[in-house]
Motif scaffolding. Structure first.
Motif, PDB file in Angstrom:
ATOM      1  N   ILE A 602      85.031  30.526  72.913  1.00 49.23           N
ATOM      2  CA  ILE A 602      82.951  30.713  72.791  1.00 49.23           C
ATOM      3  C   ILE A 602      82.633  29.224  73.744  1.00 49.23           C
ATOM      4  O   ILE A 602      82.621  28.744  73.213  1.00 49.23           O
ATOM      5  N   PHE A 603      81.329  29.802  73.868  1.00 47.37           N
ATOM      6  CA  PHE A 603      80.686  29.741  75.391  1.00 47.37           C
ATOM      7  C   PHE A 603      79.374  29.724  74.408  1.00 47.37           C
ATOM      8  O   PHE A 603      78.864  30.402  73.774  1.00 47.37           O
ATOM      9  N   SER A 604      78.790  28.382  75.376  1.00 47.81           N
ATOM     10  CA  SER A 604      77.247  28.697  75.032  1.00 47.81           C
ATOM     11  C   SER A 604      76.116  30.124  75.101  1.00 47.81           C
ATOM     12  O   SER A 604      76.892  30.877  76.292  1.00 47.81           O
ATOM     13  N   PRO A 605      75.855  30.027  74.322  1.00 50.25           N
ATOM     14  CA  PRO A 605      75.205  31.529  74.700  1.00 50.25           C
ATOM     15  C   PRO A 605      73.946  31.496  75.540  1.00 50.25           C
ATOM     16  O   PRO A 605      73.297  31.344  76.141  1.00 50.25           O
ATOM     17  N   THR A 606      74.519  33.051  75.793  1.00 46.37           N
ATOM     18  CA  THR A 606      73.890  33.716  76.905  1.00 46.37           C
ATOM     19  C   THR A 606      72.824  34.920  76.353  1.00 46.37           C
ATOM     20  O   THR A 606      72.876  35.551  75.628  1.00 46.37           O
ATOM     21  N   ARG A 607      71.348  34.483  76.798  1.00 42.24           N
ATOM     22  CA  ARG A 607      70.209  35.357  75.140  1.00 42.24           C
ATOM     23  C   ARG A 607      69.687  35.734  76.664  1.00 42.24           C
ATOM     24  O   ARG A 607      69.183  35.270  77.358  1.00 42.24           O
ATOM     25  N   LEU A 608      69.198  36.862  76.550  1.00 44.92           N
ATOM     26  CA  LEU A 608      68.143  38.176  76.795  1.00 44.92           C
ATOM     27  C   LEU A 608      67.410  38.490  75.866  1.00 44.92           C
ATOM     28  O   LEU A 608      67.394  38.826  75.151  1.00 44.92           O
ATOM     29  N   SER A 609      65.820  37.594  76.339  1.00 40.04           N
ATOM     30  CA  SER A 609      64.692  38.421  74.627  1.00 40.04           C
ATOM     31  C   SER A 609      63.834  38.864  75.137  1.00 40.04           C
ATOM     32  O   SER A 609      62.907  38.838  76.191  1.00 40.04           O
ATOM     33  N   MET A 610      62.990  39.828  74.426  1.00 39.27           N
ATOM     34  CA  MET A 610      61.447  40.121  75.056  1.00 39.27           C
ATOM     35  C   MET A 610      60.558  40.531  73.426  1.00 39.27           C
ATOM     36  O   MET A 610      61.139  40.574  73.015  1.00 39.27           O
ATOM     37  N   ARG A 611      59.565  39.947  73.895  1.00 37.15           N
ATOM     38  CA  ARG A 611      58.637  40.507  72.886  1.00 37.15           C
ATOM     39  C   ARG A 611      57.419  40.790  73.822  1.00 37.15           C
ATOM     40  O   ARG A 611      56.801  40.945  74.973  1.00 37.15           O
ATOM     41  N   LEU A 612      56.679  41.284  72.982  1.00 35.23           N
ATOM     42  CA  LEU A 612      55.850  42.785  73.116  1.00 35.23           C
ATOM     43  C   LEU A 612      54.368  42.740  72.314  1.00 35.23           C
ATOM     44  O   LEU A 612      54.260  42.511  70.763  1.00 35.23           O
ATOM     45  N   ILE A 613      53.354  42.574  72.950  1.00 37.39           N
ATOM     46  CA  ILE A 613      52.171  42.430  72.782  1.00 37.39           C
ATOM     47  C   ILE A 613      50.855  43.028  73.472  1.00 37.39           C
ATOM     48  O   ILE A 613      51.520  43.394  74.851  1.00 37.39           O
ATOM     49  N   PRO A 614      50.245  43.771  72.267  1.00 34.16           N
ATOM     50  CA  PRO A 614      49.309  45.075  72.980  1.00 34.16           C
ATOM     51  C   PRO A 614      48.841  44.531  73.749  1.00 34.16           C
ATOM     52  O   PRO A 614      48.241  43.743  73.538  1.00 34.16           O
ATOM     53  N   THR A 615      48.491  45.547  75.495  1.00 29.57           N
ATOM     54  CA  THR A 615      46.922  44.909  75.692  1.00 29.57           C
ATOM     55  C   THR A 615      45.589  44.683  75.605  1.00 29.57           C
ATOM     56  O   THR A 615      45.209  44.297  75.542  1.00 29.57           O
ATOM     57  N   ALA A 616      45.947  45.742  74.145  1.00 31.72           N
ATOM     58  CA  ALA A 616      43.771  46.128  73.084  1.00 31.72           C
ATOM     59  C   ALA A 616      44.412  44.725  72.824  1.00 31.72           C
ATOM     60  O   ALA A 616      45.393  44.413  71.561  1.00 31.72           O
ATOM     61  N   GLY A 617      42.935  44.190  72.954  1.00 24.76           N
ATOM     62  CA  GLY A 617      43.184  42.895  72.328  1.00 24.76           C
ATOM     63  C   GLY A 617      44.002  41.762  72.331  1.00 24.76           C
ATOM     64  O   GLY A 617      44.340  41.351  72.179  1.00 24.76           O
ATOM     65  N   THR A 618      44.405  42.031  74.263  1.00 21.18           N
ATOM     66  CA  THR A 618      45.502  40.721  74.365  1.00 21.18           C
ATOM     67  C   THR A 618      45.090  39.459  73.991  1.00 21.18           C
ATOM     68  O   THR A 618      44.257  39.146  74.199  1.00 21.18           O
ATOM     69  N   THR A 619      46.380  38.395  73.462  1.00 21.27           N
ATOM     70  CA  THR A 619      46.222  37.475  73.803  1.00 21.27           C
ATOM     71  C   THR A 619      47.369  36.884  74.065  1.00 21.27           C
ATOM     72  O   THR A 619      47.701  36.023  73.512  1.00 21.27           O
ATOM     73  N   LEU A 620      47.451  37.955  75.137  1.00 20.55           N
ATOM     74  CA  LEU A 620      48.364  36.754  76.016  1.00 20.55           C
ATOM     75  C   LEU A 620      48.249  37.292  77.661  1.00 20.55           C
ATOM     76  O   LEU A 620      46.660  37.747  77.631  1.00 20.55           O
TER      77      LEU A 620
END
Length: 916
Positions: A602-620
């Protein structure tokens, strides 16, 4: 469905045919178990020799142990909590005098360690219990000047063994045979004493308790009046629930089992079975829960002609019952020690007498068969899980099942299901993320039993659009003769995400992977690939280069992040891809560090992640460039903008808020000996910074990642946030760079340098940080140590037992070493709920093998789904990548400003993502 035999022999080796006996067993994990004892050649006057055997998950093997003095060397006890920190104790003899004996396993070999010798004639250690690397107890006895045995307890504080005073109950012999330390302030030692000298006075039970400062005698029953009453082993599940076992014997003599129980502060005798009318002794004990304990020993049907059989007894919360067991010896079998792993995986050890009256080692195992044929079918935020019942239950009736969900790397959540039907719907899952499932049978006494093999991964899909997705793998990947021109999928099955946004959104996509090479001269590139919508058949939207040019076998805790626009009602696929930075025939690049000791491949985790943030009134807000930057002649103190226009953001929140700010850049140097520092500047103040190593070599980009969390006020708007940099020291005529590449070759497009700001409510984030510098000397390479057990810790208790809360948990630290050859590992632990006393949920390795004094801007990330209704604690921990005796690793670079006591921040962050 009863199993024919619950305890069955497991093949174990022997040194020579005459005598081999195992006295004690201690499991570190299912792939790391130690058993110790003795062996004898059978030659005339030959002394016993020490014996240690190790289980690696498939085979028991003999491991060489030292022998001290010219007489016997017997090992009676073994204990350890760490693959590189195990103790065995017993007795050795030299010139006719018996001495206490302690052997230590350091991950590479067994060595003798000096112990107190209070007597000039005889002493021994009969049992050992280990709480931590600096908290180990062993007990036994020594002969005083009057020729009487007296109790003996010794303690290891991390550097030396010392004697700790213990009282004696009688004027005759007083001996300890067993010890169990539940906590540093709750320990028990057991044995026997005689009220007066001489064998005419019977042995009486002896129980002593340690409260963290002193040992005191506790009243215990001796049920056989006028006969011997001896306790050999002790174990406890809580401060108010403990057991001790041994035997009684009368003048016949007839040995009978003895079990004593601590309830509400009082020790009482509890009936335990015996085999017919012969001798019966209980020698070993392990307690798992108040309704689940095992005692082992030996017994026979009569004392005339019957051979001894292994004796195994189980406590179910109300009664001790004899359980079936078998041994490998045709002329007798004995069990002396027992220990348990999670899932009711129980091992017992002893000796077996063969047809030639030679004693051979005996190892027996109790493990009920698991459920089989586990399958999962994805639904909307759910999966229908089905399975087949275990082939037998051993008489422990299955009352239900425990289902556990994994995201490919770590446990995420669990749920209970009734005994029938053999299927259940697991709800609360995140659509678009892959999950696999294990199933355990549950019985009233044993609790959760042997876990099944995991199901194939499924990806829940449906009308509910997630706000966060994640895929993870604990495999190690390798790429031989990588093509520097083309990114390819790292794992198209496990490292893939699919999403169909319900609204036009911005996707923050990140990847976190340990990249390294076995071939100096080639670096590793990691890329984020997106297909669907305007991305068509797919394109790489962000990439980073991880240095291997300066050296080999130095994982880099690489991180890459990107922001891409996604259209509503359009399906997108995200993958993790990789390549090398140049062609090198015969070269291999790798992803995944480790493996960790004692957990298999068991090796160190390889992780792929995604967060969705609506563009309407975006906070990003984001600023991303594909330019390459250079800075010549930095004075090592003054921060300068990387790109005043392109890497600067103006932020005007409408309400007071928290800004989660991240920077990501490939930093490198053409001049060995100079590192690169990158910082986040908010309104003219440096709020976070990291150092990227170039000291060990040149032309090795570092995929540097840094994070800051800063409160922003609406009244103070607009706020200006910039990415800045400098060298780590005065660097006249020297140049540092940001941006690797170019790629494609011959273009003017370099790896992106990014600055991201996400605005979140203060109630949605916890982010302790420290500007101290930490050091960890002499790590054993296996045990994890909290970096800062006070500051770098988060406690949370989400409500609602049927609700799952998604958290993005990250750690960010400058890791480095002053000793070439040792890398630094950083990990995230969670306790509570399905994580128990503490589970390592993510970790990364930061390279120091190629050189020293090169901080690595290490970043580790995980997405966890915490089940409501439980309290959780999250903390950062660290260790070296291998046994590091004589070495020291560090967290935090600097100081900056020069001469101050302020170092680069070490940060732990938990960002709430969703509550499905």
């Amino acid at each position: 469905m009863g199993c024919t035999t619950l305890f069955t022999p497991v093949s174990s080796p022997n040194n020579i045919v005459a005598t081999n006996e195992l006295e004690s067993v201690s499991p570190i994990s299912a792939t790391d178990i130690w058993a110790v004892g003795l062996w004898n050649s059978g030659a005339t006057s030959a002394p016993d020799q020490s014996l240690a055997e190790h289980w690696n998950g498939s085979t028991w093997t003999i491991v060489t142990t030292p022998n001290v003095g010219n007489g016997f060397n017997d090992l009676y006890g073994v204990a350890g909590n760490d693959p590189n920190d195990v103790w065995a104790v017993g007795s050795s003899q030299n010139a006719g005098v018996g001495y206490t004996l302690a052997l230590h396993w350091n991950g590479a070999g067994w060595g003798a360690v000096s112990t107190p010798q209070p007597s000039t004639s005889n002493q021994y250690l009969g049992s050992v219990s280990a709480l931590a690397t600096n908290d180990v107890w062993a007990v036994g006895a020594f002969i005083n000047g009057a020729g009487l045995y007296q109790t003996l307890a010794v303690h290891w504080n991390g550097s030396a063994w010392s004697t700790v005073t213990t009282p004696n109950a009688g004027a005759g012999n007083n001996l300890f045979g067993g010890v169990f330390m539940r906590t540093p302030t709750d320990g028990w030692a057991v044995g026997y004493y005689r009220a007066s000298p001489g064998t005419a006075n019977p042995r009486l039970t002896l129980l002593e308790h340690y409260d963290g400062s002193v040992w005191t005698i506790v009243t215990s029953p001796s049920p056989l009046a006028g006969g011997d009453n001896v306790l050999l082993s002790v174990s406890a599940t809580s401060a108010t629930d403990a057991w001790a076992v041994g035997y009684t014997t009368n003048s016949t003599p007839l040995f009978q089992t003895l079990t004593e129980h601590l309830v509400s502060g009082t020790w009482t005798t509890v009936a335990s079975p015996n085999i017919a009318s012969g001798d019966n002794v209980l020698a070993g004990l392990v307690t798992i829960s108040p309704s689940n304990a095992w005692a082992v020993g030996y017994g026979r049907t009569d004392n005339v002609s019957a051979a001894f059989s292994p004796l195994t007894e189980h406590w179910d919360g109300s009664t001790w019952t004899s359980q079936t067991s078998s041994g490998s010896g045709s002329n007798g079998n004995f069990l002396f020690g027992v220990a348990a792993l999670p899932g009711n995986n129980v091992y017992a050890v002893g000796g077996a007498i063969d047809v030639n009256s030679h004693e051979q080692t005996l190892v027996t195992q109790f493990q009920l068969p698991p459920p089989t044929s586990v399958m999962a079918v994805a639904g909307d935020q759910s999966a229908m899980v089905s399975w087949s019942a275990p082939s037998c239950d051993g008489g422990f009736t299955t009352t239900g099942y425990l289902l556990t969900a994994y995201d490919g790397c770590t446990v995420q959540a669990s749920m209970s299901a009734p005994a029938t039907p053999l299927s259940a719907t697991f709800t609360g899952l995140t659509n678009g993320s892959p999950f696999s499932f294990t199933v355990q049978a549950v019985s009233a006494s044993l609790g959760a039993e042997t876990p099944s093999a995991p199901s194939a991964a499924v990806i829940p899909t449906g009308s509910t659009v997630p706000v966060a997705l994640s895929a993870c793998s604990r495999l190690q990947y390798h790429y031989l003769n990588p093509d520097p021109a083309t990114f390819i999928d790292m794992d198209p099955t496990n490292l893939i995400l699919t999403v169909t946004p319900s609204a036009t959104s911005l996707a923050v996509i990140s990847a976190n992977v340990d990249l390294w090479t076995a071939n100096a001269g080639v670096n590793q590139d990691i890329g984020i690939f997106v297909s669907g919508g305007t991305f068509g058949t797919g394109q790489v939207v962000g990439w980073k280069e991880s240095g291997g040019l300066a050296g080999t076998f130095s994982p880099n805790a690489a991180a890459v992040q990107s922001v891409v626009p996604l259209s509503a009602s359009t399906t997108y696929t995200v993958k993790l891809q990789w390549k090398s930075n140049r062609a090198l025939t015969g070269a291999t690049i790798f992803a995944g560090a480790g493996p960790l000791p004692s957990v298999g491949q068991i090796f160190s985790p390889t992780r792929l992640s995604m967060r969705l943030i609506p563009t309407a009134g975006t906070t990003l807000l984001d600023a991303i460039t594909n330019l390459q930057y250079h800075l010549t002649g930095s004075d090592g103190q003054t921060w300068q903008d990387i790109d005043t226009t392109g890497l600067s953001l103006s932020v005007s929140p409408s309400v007071d808020t928290m800004a989660v700010i991240t920077g990501n850049s490939d930093l490198w140097t053409a001049n060995a000996g100079y590192n690169q520092d990158v910082a986040i500047n908010v309104d003219g103040t440096i709020r976070s910074w990291k150092e990227s190593g170039g000291f060990a070599g040149t032309f090795s980009p570092n995929a540097a990642f840094l994070q800051a969390v800063v409160p922003l006020t609406a009244a103070g708007s607009p706020h200006t946030i910039k990415l800045q940099w400098k060298a780590n020291q005065n660097a006249p005529s020297k140049t540092i760079y940001a941006g690797a590449g170019p790629w494609p070759s011959g273009s003017s497009t370099f790896s992106p340098t990014s600055l991201l700001v996400q605005l979140v409510p203060a109630t949605n984030i916890a982010t302790p940080s420290s500007t101290l510098q930490y050091n960890l000397p002499n790590s054993d390479g296996a045990g994890w140590t909290p970096i800062d057990n006070t500051t770098l810790k988060i406690s949370t208790a989400p409500p609602g037992a049927t609700t799952f809360y998604s958290l993005l948990v990250t750690g960010n630290a400058d890791l480095w070493t002053a000793n070439a050859g040792f890398n630094q590992d950083i990990g995230i632990f969670i306790s509570g709920g399905v994580y128990g006393a503490g589970t390592l949920v993510a970790w990364k390795e930061s390279g120091g093998l190629a050189g020293t004094f090169s901080p690595n801007a290490a970043y580790v990330e995980t997405v966890q789904h915490l089940q409501g209704g439980a309290s959780y604690v999250i903390w950062l921990a660290w260790k070296t990548n291998k046994q590091g005796a004589g070495s020291t690793i560090y967290a935090a670079a600097g100081p900056w400003p020069s001469g101050s006591a302020t170092f680069s921040p070490t940060r732990l962050t938990a960002l709430g993502l969703s509550s499905p």
